[in-house]
Design an enzyme around this catalytic site. Structure first.
Site, PDB file in Angstrom:
ATOM      1  CG  ASP A   8      -1.745   1.109   1.275  1.00  0.00           C
ATOM      2  OD1 ASP A   8      -2.447   1.320   0.083  1.00  0.00           O
ATOM      3  OD2 ASP A   8      -2.014   1.802   2.159  1.00  0.00           O
ATOM      4  CB  CYS A  71      -2.986   0.548  -2.656  1.00  0.00           C
ATOM      5  SG  CYS A  71      -2.802   2.338  -3.343  1.00  0.00           S
ATOM      6  CD  GLU A 156      -2.735   8.914   6.454  1.00  0.00           C
ATOM      7  OE1 GLU A 156      -2.235   9.876   6.387  1.00  0.00           O
ATOM      8  OE2 GLU A 156      -2.620   7.786   5.657  1.00  0.00           O
ATOM      9  CB  CYS A 190     -10.751   4.635   0.793  1.00  0.00           C
ATOM     10  SG  CYS A 190      -9.285   5.237   1.490  1.00  0.00           S
ATOM     11  CB  THR A 191      -7.352   0.637   2.763  1.00  0.00           C
ATOM     12  OG1 THR A 191      -6.258   1.414   2.269  1.00  0.00           O
ATOM     13  CG2 THR A 191      -7.561  -0.427   1.555  1.00  0.00           C
ATOM     14  CG  HIS A 192      -6.732   5.651   5.239  1.00  0.00           C
ATOM     15  ND1 HIS A 192      -6.048   5.253   4.145  1.00  0.00           N
ATOM     16  CD2 HIS A 192      -6.067   6.647   6.092  1.00  0.00           C
ATOM     17  CE1 HIS A 192      -4.769   5.633   4.418  1.00  0.00           C
ATOM     18  NE2 HIS A 192      -4.816   6.400   5.492  1.00  0.00           N
TER      19      HIS A 192
END
Length: 274
Positions: A8, A71, A156, A190-192
């Site tokens: 990613d 990703c 984040e 989205c991986t977040h």
């Protein structure tokens, strides 16, 4: 060691790796976050392809027979070129897979009424990858997309439990359902975003299904390994995970443990730009 490689641009792919470890704990995994060059979302196709290929080649040097691009940006902008142009030349006996196709193959069967909402980064939305791929498998599906540019920074910066997070989640969901009032299934593309799942659920209409990509990709990987014993037999099985980052390990470990749901101890990898 011949681990399964998981790549990613940053931390997000750890939410996918987390699902792999949950479902397939016996395998060894090698994770690389290219944090030093993240985010990929706003970079050109050429740059994303060049960075991704460089990382894939590094995985091959570590004896990975299978590499997963966990990703969405790399899957949208680099995967096809790597599969079609590079693998036959550099590693015909190895495989590189992405997260978009395994998601779009099954997402249609999650919906009762054929109306799906996609929440993703601006780059993924603009690439149109999800509508294009979903329509290959489910031609009649109605797909509505909403770009959520603030969600990654919220995650984040560990602002998940703040009024700001509520504000942007409500705003984006309102916009999505304005486009498609009949949506019955929402995909976090989205991986977040799985880190915001509880909060998103709070603001979703009660009967709407919320689907995280990692679960779909993990179940797809299980099927892939069953169908491809020639790859599966080359994957080592000591139940170990190793982590590398192209930026600060301290930063990666503190953020990474949030995404992975367990403590993470990474090593630094220096990648020279070609």
């Amino acid at each position: 060691m011949a681990p399964i490689g998981v790549f990613d641009s940053g931390y997000g792919g750890l939410t996918v790796l987390r699902e792999f470890v949950k479902l397939l704990p016996q395998y060894d995994y090698l994770y690389l976050g290219d944090n030093g060059r993240a985010p990929y979302g706003n970079r050109s196709f050429e740059t994303v392809y060049e960075y991704t290929l460089q990382c894939v080649e590094w995985f091959f040097q570590q004896d990975c027979a299978l590499v997963i691009l966990a990703c969405n940006t790399a899957s949208a902008k680099a995967l096809r070129t790597i599969q079609q142009n590079d693998l036959p030349e550099i590693a015909p006996d190895r495989r590189v897979l992405g997260v978009i196709r395994p998601t779009t193959e099954v997402i249609g069967s999650c919906s009762e009424n054929g109306e799906i909402g996609i929440l993703a980064t601006r780059g993924t939305v603009l690439s149109e990858s999800y509508p294009i791929e979903i329509h290959k498998f489910f031609p009649d599906m109605r797909v509505y997309q909403e770009a959520c540019p603030m969600w990654v920074p919220i995650v984040e910066n560990n602002e998940i439990d703040t009024p700001g997070a509520d504000f942007f989640i409500k705003k984006n969901l309102h916009s999505l359902f304005h486009k498609g009032p009949g949506i019955d299934t929402v995909l976090l593309a989205c991986t977040h975003y799985p880190l915001l799942k509880d909060k998103i659920q709070e603001h979703l209409p009660i009967d709407v299904k919320l689907v995280s990509q990692g679960e779909l990709v993990a179940s797809s990987l299980t099927g892939y390994l069953l169908r491809h014993p020639e790859i599966e037999q080359r994957c080592s099985k000591n139940g170990q995970q190793q982590f590398f980052t192209t930026d600060s390990t301290e930063d990666f470990d503190s953020h990474g443990s949030l995404f992975f749901g367990a403590p993470v101890k990474s090593r630094y990898l220096e990648l020279k730009n070609h």
